[in-house]
Design a protein around this motif. Structure first.
Motif, PDB file in Angstrom:
ATOM      1  N   GLY A 111      -3.432  -2.479  -3.171  1.00  0.00           N
ATOM      2  CA  GLY A 111      -4.840  -2.830  -3.188  1.00  0.00           C
ATOM      3  C   GLY A 111      -5.157  -4.261  -2.808  1.00  0.00           C
ATOM      4  O   GLY A 111      -6.319  -4.629  -2.741  1.00  0.00           O
ATOM      5  N   VAL A 160       7.189   8.441  -4.312  1.00  0.00           N
ATOM      6  CA  VAL A 160       6.242   9.446  -3.824  1.00  0.00           C
ATOM      7  C   VAL A 160       6.970  10.733  -3.431  1.00  0.00           C
ATOM      8  O   VAL A 160       6.417  11.824  -3.461  1.00  0.00           O
ATOM      9  CB  VAL A 160       5.443   8.889  -2.624  1.00  0.00           C
ATOM     10  N   ALA A 210       6.059  20.896   3.864  1.00  0.00           N
ATOM     11  CA  ALA A 210       6.952  19.930   3.233  1.00  0.00           C
ATOM     12  C   ALA A 210       7.144  20.292   1.762  1.00  0.00           C
ATOM     13  O   ALA A 210       8.234  20.177   1.217  1.00  0.00           O
ATOM     14  CB  ALA A 210       6.390  18.526   3.363  1.00  0.00           C
ATOM     15  N   HIS A 263       1.462  19.188  12.822  1.00  0.00           N
ATOM     16  CA  HIS A 263       0.966  17.955  12.240  1.00  0.00           C
ATOM     17  C   HIS A 263       1.573  16.733  12.930  1.00  0.00           C
ATOM     18  O   HIS A 263       0.895  15.746  13.183  1.00  0.00           O
ATOM     19  CB  HIS A 263       1.265  17.921  10.746  1.00  0.00           C
ATOM     20  N   GLU A 304      -2.020   2.225   4.856  1.00  0.00           N
ATOM     21  CA  GLU A 304      -1.688   3.319   3.957  1.00  0.00           C
ATOM     22  C   GLU A 304      -2.807   4.359   3.947  1.00  0.00           C
ATOM     23  O   GLU A 304      -2.571   5.556   4.014  1.00  0.00           O
ATOM     24  CB  GLU A 304      -1.447   2.772   2.551  1.00  0.00           C
ATOM     25  N   THR A 305      -4.033   3.859   3.867  1.00  0.00           N
ATOM     26  CA  THR A 305      -5.185   4.755   3.867  1.00  0.00           C
ATOM     27  C   THR A 305      -5.203   5.595   5.140  1.00  0.00           C
ATOM     28  O   THR A 305      -5.367   6.818   5.088  1.00  0.00           O
ATOM     29  CB  THR A 305      -6.493   3.945   3.781  1.00  0.00           C
ATOM     30  N   PHE A 314       7.092   8.783   4.443  1.00  0.00           N
ATOM     31  CA  PHE A 314       5.983   9.728   4.486  1.00  0.00           C
ATOM     32  C   PHE A 314       6.113  10.676   5.679  1.00  0.00           C
ATOM     33  O   PHE A 314       5.960  11.886   5.555  1.00  0.00           O
ATOM     34  CB  PHE A 314       4.667   8.950   4.564  1.00  0.00           C
ATOM     35  N   LYS A 337      -7.264   0.931  -4.878  1.00  0.00           N
ATOM     36  CA  LYS A 337      -6.212   1.722  -4.239  1.00  0.00           C
ATOM     37  C   LYS A 337      -5.676   2.844  -5.112  1.00  0.00           C
ATOM     38  O   LYS A 337      -5.048   3.762  -4.640  1.00  0.00           O
ATOM     39  CB  LYS A 337      -5.038   0.796  -3.900  1.00  0.00           C
ATOM     40  N   LYS A 362      -2.586   8.235   5.059  1.00  0.00           N
ATOM     41  CA  LYS A 362      -2.885   9.276   4.077  1.00  0.00           C
ATOM     42  C   LYS A 362      -3.986  10.198   4.570  1.00  0.00           C
ATOM     43  O   LYS A 362      -3.949  11.401   4.345  1.00  0.00           O
ATOM     44  CB  LYS A 362      -3.340   8.627   2.762  1.00  0.00           C
ATOM     45  N   GLN A 363      -4.975   9.597   5.238  1.00  0.00           N
ATOM     46  CA  GLN A 363      -6.120  10.400   5.655  1.00  0.00           C
ATOM     47  C   GLN A 363      -5.912  11.066   7.002  1.00  0.00           C
ATOM     48  O   GLN A 363      -6.795  11.749   7.493  1.00  0.00           O
ATOM     49  CB  GLN A 363      -7.386   9.537   5.702  1.00  0.00           C
ATOM     50  N   GLY A 397      -1.637  -3.656   4.993  1.00  0.00           N
ATOM     51  CA  GLY A 397      -1.098  -2.446   4.371  1.00  0.00           C
ATOM     52  C   GLY A 397      -2.172  -1.607   3.695  1.00  0.00           C
ATOM     53  O   GLY A 397      -2.059  -0.387   3.591  1.00  0.00           O
ATOM     54  N   PHE A 398      -3.215  -2.263   3.230  1.00  0.00           N
ATOM     55  CA  PHE A 398      -4.310  -1.567   2.550  1.00  0.00           C
ATOM     56  C   PHE A 398      -4.861  -0.468   3.445  1.00  0.00           C
ATOM     57  O   PHE A 398      -4.925   0.697   3.080  1.00  0.00           O
ATOM     58  CB  PHE A 398      -5.404  -2.584   2.202  1.00  0.00           C
ATOM     59  N   HIS A 399      -5.232  -0.850   4.669  1.00  0.00           N
ATOM     60  CA  HIS A 399      -5.827   0.132   5.572  1.00  0.00           C
ATOM     61  C   HIS A 399      -4.785   1.012   6.233  1.00  0.00           C
ATOM     62  O   HIS A 399      -5.057   2.148   6.606  1.00  0.00           O
ATOM     63  CB  HIS A 399      -6.693  -0.582   6.614  1.00  0.00           C
ATOM     64  N   LEU A 428       7.469  14.998   5.754  1.00  0.00           N
ATOM     65  CA  LEU A 428       6.838  16.147   6.409  1.00  0.00           C
ATOM     66  C   LEU A 428       7.878  16.975   7.161  1.00  0.00           C
ATOM     67  O   LEU A 428       7.782  18.194   7.255  1.00  0.00           O
ATOM     68  CB  LEU A 428       5.765  15.674   7.387  1.00  0.00           C
ATOM     69  N   GLY A 457      -0.512  -4.572   0.430  1.00  0.00           N
ATOM     70  CA  GLY A 457      -1.763  -3.849   0.607  1.00  0.00           C
ATOM     71  C   GLY A 457      -1.734  -2.461  -0.017  1.00  0.00           C
ATOM     72  O   GLY A 457      -2.772  -1.908  -0.377  1.00  0.00           O
ATOM     73  N   LEU A 475      -3.957  14.598   0.829  1.00  0.00           N
ATOM     74  CA  LEU A 475      -2.558  14.506   1.192  1.00  0.00           C
ATOM     75  C   LEU A 475      -1.776  15.711   0.668  1.00  0.00           C
ATOM     76  O   LEU A 475      -0.849  16.199   1.332  1.00  0.00           O
ATOM     77  CB  LEU A 475      -1.991  13.212   0.618  1.00  0.00           C
TER      78      LEU A 475
END
Lengths: 216, 294, 503
Positions: free
Chosen positions: C202, C445, B193, C44, C211-212, C366, B70, C215-216, C207-209, C370, C199, B184
């Motif tokens: 990692g 972040v 942003a 977005h 977050e990904t 997140f 991650k 982000k993507q 949460g692992f997927h 934006l 997640g 990102l």
């Protein structure tokens, strides 16, 4: 002599509740305490109960029943300190047969045997009162101190229960509001008024009128 | 019921403790495990690197596994704890990993990695135009880096910022963010942003080619000078674990990658030899910025 | 300030407290950075909404495994913590236990996970311990607080001091077991949320997927994951029965993911003997005293460089978030109460609260980033949404469904529900204050230099010496805040100790 109070006074905040009380109780005596509410009966009983707690079964007005716990366990609770923690834990999971039998006998006498495994808060006020008395019986002490122990019971049951209390204990000190019962079942009656003892005599020497005076 | 459930649960848990404390059983079969820093498009990482794993397995004739991580730090930790023996690191992460496991070697890098660079990008609201020299106008804007441990998204850009403006990013910008990865960064600057950001030039180019960037909103305003970046690093001790000469074999296999499909996964036009010495400049810079310890 | 609370009625105390909280929140907003940066997020956001509204999954089996692992970690972690927390609650009155619990609680599950990953790799052990440790300390505190609320105290009955534990079993537990199991149920829900969030670093949970995907920009996948997660939480009340717990625990153990990580005691030893100490004290030719002095000097430098500004920002952010959470909850709760019993409205509001409390703050932040740009504002709003959702949910759970046909009007709410629930509201808010303090940590972040930001940087830079020192500072700050919130709660404690005098 089991109790002795000499010139005892007691106050809550600034309010004097007991005023220079002198009282002695002999072993084997059955003593009734009468008087209007707020006159200091409960305070007097509290003071007595502190004198030798290990010989006394004390039944307070609050009853101190544990909600969420069955009647059986509420009664069993009285002897927790006599058993080990492990035994107490097991008893929660499955009642100890020996103690269950003992408690059942007491419950039968007090006519609450059918409620033994019900949670205590589902019982009526009178039934709860009898659970509290059963708890006192279960301890098998020689002295019983009770604060209006039968106040919520109908007169027939009240007499039955009161007789059982007096029979099971060598000495009794019981606060009562029922004057007739005080005069019928006890061998000494103490009347309180404004924190002072105003009557202390055998029932035979007291008339109903004198007792009524206490409540005026 | 309350107590009975409690007691039963107690016994279940003692069972659990028994199993977890015992831990995983050490496998006797030799498996080469590798990872890659999650610098972009993490959802595609597994897909991308599974192809690489298959290639390595067939060429090296052993089982090869890829494990996704991650964060940059997680990749380094896995390398340090011998959970992986081979990794596709960035410049800074490679330096860190080799510092933690002395004797580890950088063995191959992409052709492009010799002359890597970062793009400073700006949202149109910043009112900045592309320049050949360092864009002094970024001062007092809001600014985002990529991951905290990235070479192209953090280390080198911060180095150039400090070099040209003689102050730390926190002093220079109205707000400093760390987006986490390059795609990102682009998303956030494109949405406005953050007014200014910095990205790996390759990620920008590939997202641009994929039509994911609206150049009316965000554009490149400056390209940093070249520096050395990504590399394959192999862990010390593989030669004794997998047989003498194993590092050289892996190196040869990596350098021999010519299939366009495989190269496109990185994306690189080919791989060339690399050595730890190639990353001395990165190490010095990281030391200056207190990102590694001497 | 204390003068505001002396000798006034309970209602006035609460009013004054609420107003001063709001005032302090506003003051913090004046000092902190809450600027809105103009941005053009609409294109977005549109894309995001479109994606979220059309959830799709390419590999449903991955999703199923994600959910199973999330549940397994949560069940095992929380169950373990119940046992430890229960044991700790018995000795919680001891200052040392109380302090240690506040200390361990203060460290966010994500940071626990980062520490355990160093020791046990990306494994089930790391995940379970990361949940179990802070949860155990929370259980200790809450169970202890629940015991205090039992109407009948042990002291009313007990004459002998021996057999304490038996009295505890027979007197306290039966009175509060309803409250305890309600809390337990709630904590299992929290555990699933925490497990999901793990997640992000990692561990193989949902949460692992998630977050990904965020982000993507793969929003339809993110939408599917979130939807599955909401459904999981919403369905918990139907299947999570205490008596089925043993069965679930067994299945959880069975389903635990296997890890390739090989436990090696050397890693654990290395972590404690080297990693967490700065280089300056590791030199062999210095004695103990010199080492302590060097460490103190190093710690002072770190505190001045990062600790202080971290603390200030953490506090500012937390105060604003507490005030905003309170304000938002005050706005939502009446609506929930008034519409309780109206079938459709109740379901809709219930879903809203579920979404508010279950969406990880990180994801909220997140999205808000934006829209609002990089200031403390997105963090404050994200924390407020999450915590207000949670507080409103907990408050409305206690409102009885109206049996009268008249229903509950706003006036009835004001006069019958509010007086009863406001004290609970304040005490929930004070509980959350501690949690907000922790959560402000993971919003680094946004570039806000909270303590969490520096801790995250330290982990990212593999500087565990710094991470440990900063965690220490965070924990101490939490202990202080815990003490403070306890004091504030005492202000509203109406049960006075009866003074007895005896002649």
């Amino acid at each position: 002599m089991i109790f002795e109070l000499r010139d005892i006074s007691f106050s809550y905040h600034t309010k004097r509740v007991l005023d220079k009380i002198n009282l002695t109780v002999e072993r084997g005596e059955k003593l009734a305490i009468v008087g209007a509410s707020g006159v200091g009966k409960s305070t007097l009983l509290n003071l007595l109960a502190q004198q030798h707690p290990d010989d006394i079964a004390y039944c307070t007005q609050e009853r101190n029943l544990v909600t969420g716990l069955s009647c059986y366990n509420n009664i069993y609770l009285a002897k927790l300190a006599e058993f080990g923690a492990l035994q107490n834990l097991c008893n929660l999971l499955r009642p100890n047969p020996q103690e269950l039998q003992r408690i059942s006998l007491i419950a039968e006498q007090l006519q609450i045997a059918d409620k033994l495994h019900h949670s205590v808060e589902t019982l009526s006020g009178g039934q709860q009162q009898r659970v509290a008395i059963a708890r006192a019986f279960y301890q098998q002490r020689s002295i019983f101190i009770g604060d209006e122990p039968v106040s919520n019971l109908d007169s027939v049951t009240a007499r039955l229960v009161l007789k059982a209390i007096l029979k099971r204990h060598q000495s009794c000190v019981i606060a009562l509001h029922d004057r007739t019962m005080a005069l019928t079942y006890f061998d000494r009656v103490v009347g309180l008024k404004q924190g002072k003892i105003v009557i202390d005599a055998k029932p035979a020497d007291i008339s109903m009128q004198v007792l009524e005076q206490l409540y005026l | 019921m309350f107590f009975k459930s409690l007691c039963l649960s107690l016994s279940m848990l003692s069972l659990l403790l028994g199993t977890t404390v015992q831990g995983a059983v050490e496998s006797t079969k030799k498996v080469l495990t590798f990872t890659a820093i999650p610098d972009q498009d993490q959802s595609q990482l597994r897909l991308r690197f599974q192809k690489v794993a298959d290639y390595l397995a067939s060429e090296l004739n052993i089982t090869v596994k890829y494990i996704p991580v991650k964060s940059y730090a997680a990749a380094i930790t896995a390398f340090r704890n011998n959970q992986v023996q081979l990794a596709w690191f960035g410049g800074l992460s490679g330096v860190r990993a080799r510092q933690l496991v002395p004797g580890s070697q950088a063995i191959a890098q992409g052709v492009e990695d010799r002359e890597f660079s970062s793009y400073f990008i700006a949202h149109r609201s910043a009112g900045l135009t592309p320049t050949a020299n360092f864009p002094q106008g970024i001062v007092n804007k809001t600014f985002t880096f990529g991951s905290k441990g990235s070479t192209s998204g953090r280390l080198m850009p911060e180095f150039y910022i400090r070099q040209h403006l003689q102050a730390s990013p926190q002093q220079l910008f109205k707000a400093v963010g760390f987006s986490g990865d390059h795609s990102l960064t682009i998303t956030q600057v494109q949405a406005g942003a953050f007014q200014v950001g910095v990205v790996n030039y390759q990620v920008w180019e590939s997202m641009l080619a994929a039509g994911k960037i609206d150049t009316d909103k965000v554009q490149v305003i400056w390209q940093t000078p070249h520096y050395t970046d990504y590399q394959w690093t192999i862990r010390a001790g593989v030669d004794s674990d997998f047989g003498a000469g194993f590092s050289e074999r892996v190196q040869a296999v990596l350098l021999a990658i010519t299939a366009p499909d495989l190269l496109a996964q990185f994306p690189r036009s080919g791989f060339i030899k690399a050595s730890n010495a190639d990353y001395l400049a990165i190490e010095t810079t990281a030391l200056q910025l207190d990102l590694i310890q001497p | 300030m204390i003068a505001l609370y002396r000798g006034v009625s309970q209602g006035l105390k609460l009013r004054n407290f609420s107003l001063s909280l709001l005032l302090v929140g506003l003051l913090a907003a004046m000092v902190g950075d809450v600027q809105i940066y103009a941005s053009e997020p609409w294109q977005h956001l549109q894309q995001m909404l479109l994606g979220l509204s059309r959830p799709s999954v390419e590999q449903p089996i991955t999703l199923v495994y994600d959910l199973l692992y999330t549940l397994a970690f949560a069940l095992l972690g929380v169950s373990l913590s119940v046992l430890v927390g229960f044991a700790l609650s018995l000795v919680y009155q001891h200052w040392l236990v109380r302090g240690l619990c506040a200390f361990f609680r203060a460290i966010h599950e994500l940071f626990w996970a980062l520490i355990f990953i160093q020791l046990f790799g990306l494994s089930a052990t790391s995940a379970i311990l990361a949940i179990a440790i802070p949860y155990a300390c929370t259980f200790a505190r809450v169970f202890y607080d629940i015991y205090q609320q039992a109407p009948l105290k042990i002291g009313h009955l007990q004459r002998a001091t021996k057999a304490n534990f038996s009295y505890f079993l027979y007197v306290l537990i039966p009175q509060v077991k309803g409250q305890m199991s309600a809390y337990l149920r709630y904590r299992f829900e929290c555990g699933v949320r925490t497990s999901a969030v793990l997640g992000f670093v990692g561990l193989p949970t949902i949460g692992f997927h998630l977050e990904t995907a965020f982000k993507q920009g793969d929003y339809s996948y993110a939408g599917a994951l979130l939807l599955a997660f909401y459904l999981l939480i919403a369905s918990m009340k139907y299947w999570l029965k205490l008596w089925l717990l043993p069965l679930y625990l067994l299945s959880a153990i069975y389903f635990l993911p296997s890890s390739d990580f090989v436990n090696d005691n050397a890693y654990i030893w290395r972590f404690f003997s080297q990693d967490i100490w700065p280089r300056v004290v590791q030199s062999t030719d210095i004695n103990m005293l010199e080492a302590v002095l060097l460490y103190a000097d190093w710690l002072l430098t770190l505190t001045l460089q990062q600790g202080l500004s971290g603390m200030v920002n953490t506090l500012l952010l937390s105060i604003m978030a507490v005030a905003a959470s309170g304000l938002l909850a005050v706005l939502i709760s009446p609506v929930c109460a008034v519409y309780k019993g109206h079938w459709l409205a109740e379901k809709l509001l219930g879903s809203l609260l579920l979404v508010m409390r279950s969406t990880p703050e990180y994801i909220l932040a997140f999205i808000l980033l934006l829209v609002l740009g990089p200031s403390m504002l997105p963090a404050v709003v994200a924390l407020a949404i999450h915590n207000a959702g949670l507080i409103s949910y907990l408050l409305q759970r206690n409102i009885p469904t109206t049996d009268s046909t008249a229903g509950l009007t706003f006036s009835v709410y004001l006069y019958r529900i509010l007086p009863k629930s406001y004290l609970q509201f304040i005490s929930l808010l004070m509980y959350r204050a501690e949690i907000i303090l922790r959560e402000s940590a993971i919003l680094g972040v946004l570039g806000i230099t909270t303590l969490g930001f520096y801790i995250d940087s330290a982990f990212e830079d593999l500087r565990f010496d710094r991470a440990l020192a900063l965690l220490l500072i965070t924990a101490l700050l939490n202990v202080a805040v815990d003490q403070f919130s306890r004091k504030m709660q005492l202000l509203f404690d109406s049960s006075h100790v009866r003074v007895r005098s005896k002649e």
